[in-house]
Design a protein around this motif. Structure first.
Motif, PDB file in Angstrom:
ATOM      1  N   LEU A  78       0.832  -1.200   0.000  1.00 27.93           N
ATOM      2  CA  LEU A  78       0.000   0.000   0.000  1.00 27.93           C
ATOM      3  C   LEU A  78       0.872   1.258   0.000  1.00 27.93           C
ATOM      4  N   ARG A  79       1.971   1.200   0.711  1.00 25.81           N
ATOM      5  CA  ARG A  79       2.906   2.340   0.743  1.00 25.81           C
ATOM      6  C   ARG A  79       3.631   2.498  -0.591  1.00 25.81           C
ATOM      7  N   TRP A  80       4.012   1.369  -1.202  1.00 23.81           N
ATOM      8  CA  TRP A  80       4.805   1.396  -2.440  1.00 23.81           C
ATOM      9  C   TRP A  80       4.146   0.468  -3.456  1.00 23.81           C
ATOM     10  N   PRO A  81       3.059   0.886  -4.067  1.00 22.11           N
ATOM     11  CA  PRO A  81       2.287  -0.004  -4.952  1.00 22.11           C
ATOM     12  C   PRO A  81       3.023  -0.410  -6.218  1.00 22.11           C
ATOM     13  N   LYS A  82       4.102   0.277  -6.574  1.00 25.97           N
ATOM     14  CA  LYS A  82       4.854  -0.111  -7.763  1.00 25.97           C
ATOM     15  C   LYS A  82       5.813  -1.268  -7.499  1.00 25.97           C
ATOM     16  N   ALA A  83       6.016  -1.595  -6.226  1.00 28.04           N
ATOM     17  CA  ALA A  83       6.912  -2.710  -5.892  1.00 28.04           C
ATOM     18  C   ALA A  83       6.308  -4.036  -6.362  1.00 28.04           C
ATOM     19  N   ARG A  84       7.108  -4.864  -6.986  1.00 25.31           N
ATOM     20  CA  ARG A  84       6.647  -6.183  -7.413  1.00 25.31           C
ATOM     21  C   ARG A  84       6.695  -7.145  -6.231  1.00 25.31           C
ATOM     22  N   LEU A  85       5.653  -7.935  -6.082  1.00 29.76           N
ATOM     23  CA  LEU A  85       5.590  -8.952  -5.042  1.00 29.76           C
ATOM     24  C   LEU A  85       5.924 -10.304  -5.664  1.00 29.76           C
ATOM     25  N   ILE A  86       6.958 -10.953  -5.140  1.00 31.99           N
ATOM     26  CA  ILE A  86       7.425 -12.218  -5.707  1.00 31.99           C
ATOM     27  C   ILE A  86       7.596 -13.201  -4.561  1.00 31.99           C
ATOM     28  N   LEU A  87       6.752 -14.235  -4.527  1.00 38.50           N
ATOM     29  CA  LEU A  87       6.817 -15.205  -3.436  1.00 38.50           C
ATOM     30  C   LEU A  87       6.247 -16.554  -3.865  1.00 38.50           C
ATOM     31  N   PRO A  88       6.626 -17.630  -3.161  1.00 38.68           N
ATOM     32  CA  PRO A  88       6.247 -18.985  -3.590  1.00 38.68           C
ATOM     33  C   PRO A  88       4.966 -19.502  -2.952  1.00 38.68           C
ATOM     34  N   GLN A  89       4.062 -18.630  -2.668  1.00 36.47           N
ATOM     35  CA  GLN A  89       2.761 -19.007  -2.114  1.00 36.47           C
ATOM     36  C   GLN A  89       1.742 -17.990  -2.601  1.00 36.47           C
ATOM     37  N   LYS A  90       0.594 -18.445  -3.054  1.00 37.56           N
ATOM     38  CA  LYS A  90      -0.401 -17.535  -3.602  1.00 37.56           C
ATOM     39  C   LYS A  90      -1.095 -16.785  -2.474  1.00 37.56           C
ATOM     40  N   GLU A  91      -0.788 -15.478  -2.362  1.00 39.89           N
ATOM     41  CA  GLU A  91      -1.303 -14.659  -1.276  1.00 39.89           C
ATOM     42  C   GLU A  91      -1.981 -13.396  -1.774  1.00 39.89           C
ATOM     43  N   PHE A  92      -1.577 -12.893  -2.955  1.00 45.64           N
ATOM     44  CA  PHE A  92      -2.050 -11.605  -3.450  1.00 45.64           C
ATOM     45  C   PHE A  92      -2.439 -11.726  -4.916  1.00 45.64           C
ATOM     46  N   ALA A  93      -3.459 -10.999  -5.300  1.00 44.59           N
ATOM     47  CA  ALA A  93      -3.913 -11.050  -6.688  1.00 44.59           C
ATOM     48  C   ALA A  93      -2.837 -10.560  -7.646  1.00 44.59           C
ATOM     49  N   GLU A  94      -2.049  -9.572  -7.201  1.00 46.99           N
ATOM     50  CA  GLU A  94      -1.093  -8.922  -8.099  1.00 46.99           C
ATOM     51  C   GLU A  94       0.320  -9.484  -7.977  1.00 46.99           C
ATOM     52  N   GLN A  95       0.523 -10.555  -7.243  1.00 43.82           N
ATOM     53  CA  GLN A  95       1.864 -11.084  -7.042  1.00 43.82           C
ATOM     54  C   GLN A  95       2.333 -11.913  -8.228  1.00 43.82           C
ATOM     55  N   GLU A  96       3.647 -12.199  -8.239  1.00 42.19           N
ATOM     56  CA  GLU A  96       4.239 -13.180  -9.135  1.00 42.19           C
ATOM     57  C   GLU A  96       4.518 -14.431  -8.313  1.00 42.19           C
ATOM     58  N   LEU A  97       4.037 -15.574  -8.771  1.00 41.12           N
ATOM     59  CA  LEU A  97       4.144 -16.819  -8.020  1.00 41.12           C
ATOM     60  C   LEU A  97       5.398 -17.577  -8.430  1.00 41.12           C
ATOM     61  N   VAL A  98       6.294 -17.761  -7.490  1.00 41.79           N
ATOM     62  CA  VAL A  98       7.463 -18.606  -7.714  1.00 41.79           C
ATOM     63  C   VAL A  98       7.008 -20.059  -7.623  1.00 41.79           C
ATOM     64  N   SER A  99       7.284 -20.833  -8.658  1.00 47.49           N
ATOM     65  CA  SER A  99       6.786 -22.204  -8.686  1.00 47.49           C
ATOM     66  C   SER A  99       7.721 -23.071  -9.509  1.00 47.49           C
ATOM     67  N   GLY A 100       7.491 -24.391  -9.438  1.00 50.29           N
ATOM     68  CA  GLY A 100       8.321 -25.323 -10.173  1.00 50.29           C
ATOM     69  C   GLY A 100       9.689 -25.490  -9.528  1.00 50.29           C
ATOM     70  N   ASP A 101      10.586 -26.165 -10.232  1.00 49.89           N
ATOM     71  CA  ASP A 101      11.936 -26.363  -9.708  1.00 49.89           C
ATOM     72  C   ASP A 101      12.788 -25.106  -9.824  1.00 49.89           C
ATOM     73  N   ALA A 102      12.434 -24.228 -10.769  1.00 51.10           N
ATOM     74  CA  ALA A 102      13.193 -22.992 -10.965  1.00 51.10           C
ATOM     75  C   ALA A 102      12.268 -21.924 -11.531  1.00 51.10           C
ATOM     76  N   TYR A 103      12.596 -20.667 -11.234  1.00 51.28           N
ATOM     77  CA  TYR A 103      11.772 -19.548 -11.686  1.00 51.28           C
ATOM     78  C   TYR A 103      12.693 -18.343 -11.840  1.00 51.28           C
ATOM     79  N   THR A 104      12.452 -17.549 -12.849  1.00 56.68           N
ATOM     80  CA  THR A 104      13.281 -16.371 -13.108  1.00 56.68           C
ATOM     81  C   THR A 104      12.416 -15.124 -13.206  1.00 56.68           C
ATOM     82  N   ALA A 105      12.864 -14.062 -12.557  1.00 51.96           N
ATOM     83  CA  ALA A 105      12.210 -12.758 -12.667  1.00 51.96           C
ATOM     84  C   ALA A 105      13.288 -11.720 -12.954  1.00 51.96           C
ATOM     85  N   VAL A 106      12.963 -10.736 -13.776  1.00 56.45           N
ATOM     86  CA  VAL A 106      13.883  -9.640 -14.077  1.00 56.45           C
ATOM     87  C   VAL A 106      13.299  -8.375 -13.470  1.00 56.45           C
ATOM     88  N   VAL A 107      14.057  -7.755 -12.570  1.00 60.02           N
ATOM     89  CA  VAL A 107      13.606  -6.569 -11.850  1.00 60.02           C
ATOM     90  C   VAL A 107      14.541  -5.419 -12.185  1.00 60.02           C
TER      91      VAL A 107
END
Length: 250
Positions: A78-107
């Motif tokens: 809420l304080r920083w809405p432009k921040a990307r949320l990246i985590l291995p559990q589905k918690e937020f509608a706008e997050q990126e879900l880390v899954s599988g044996d490997a996952y890559t994100a470019v920030v």
């Protein structure tokens, strides 16, 4: 290029490199006996500290309560809405879900490679997905294996043929002989930060003193603990009540 690391509590850090700011396991408020968490005073510090402003990404290796708080993550977003949320559990509608044996994100030009790794202790292996990661920006690479089982062979593909500018390792990698041997044989890093240590007032099991003592056994290791010449355990004690900062320069 400098790398700046600022501690929140336990293994929670902000990593800044090349103008990119990434939080890793930085927000939690459940205290596990023998460890620390973000009590009210420290949390107030965090919200206003310069190092914690405007994160580009808020990242979690896993969602155990000593690493992750849904409520605090919601507040941060809420304080920083432009921040990307990246985590291995589905918690937020706008997050990126880390899954599988490997996952890559470019920030913002930094490449985050996540790898599924076994959590330390069989007691914790089944309840949540656990990942370690590397952060690469340009020619600089940082290793964060999270709560990976100490000396696990599963870490070898992540670190094979890699030279790291910095590795952040939980203190059992230093206090256990198998961890020290693994570091000496397999981890090539210019600097190591030892983390997941409690603050002095919470250190009922004397983990801090053990980490300082056992780090001296790494005589064969060419890295430093850390580059500033002050062990992070001692600095955390000196800076009790404020946020610990460590900077690695070329």
């Amino acid at each position: 290029m400098s790398i700046r690391v600022t501690l929140s509590a336990n293994a929670g850090v902000v990593i800044e490199t090349g103008g990119i700011r990434i939080w890793v396991d930085a927000l939690h408020d459940v205290q596990v006996p023998g460890f620390s968490t973000l009590r009210a005073q420290r949390l107030r510090q965090l919200w206003t500290a310069e190092a914690f402003q405007s994160p580009d990404a808020i990242v979690y290796t896993h969602c155990h309560p000593d690493h992750y708080s849904q409520q605090l993550t919601t507040e941060a977003h809420l304080r920083w809405p432009k921040a990307r949320l990246i985590l291995p559990q589905k918690e937020f509608a706008e997050q990126e879900l880390v899954s599988g044996d490997a996952y890559t994100a470019v920030v913002e030009g930094a490449v985050l490679h996540f790898y599924r790794l076994p959590h330390e202790s069989q007691h914790y292996t089944a309840d949540v997905s656990h990942y370690g990661l590397t952060i690469t920006h340009g020619t600089e690479a940082i290793l964060l294996p999270g709560d990976c089982a100490v000396a696990s062979p599963a870490l070898l593909p992540l670190i094979a043929r890699q030279h790291f500018r910095l590795a952040l390792l939980n203190f059992p990698w230093i206090t256990l002989r198998k961890g020290r041997e693994f570091i000496e044989q397999h981890i090539r890093a210019d600097h190591i930060i030892v983390d997941h240590l409690p603050f002095a007032e919470d250190d009922t099991e004397h983990f801090r003193a053990a980490a300082v003592s056992e780090a001296e056994r790494l005589h064969a290791y060419s890295g430093r603990f850390p580059a500033s010449g002050h062990h992070p355990v001692r600095r955390a004690g000196l800076l009790r009540g404020s946020l610990l900062r460590w900077t690695c320069m070329k």
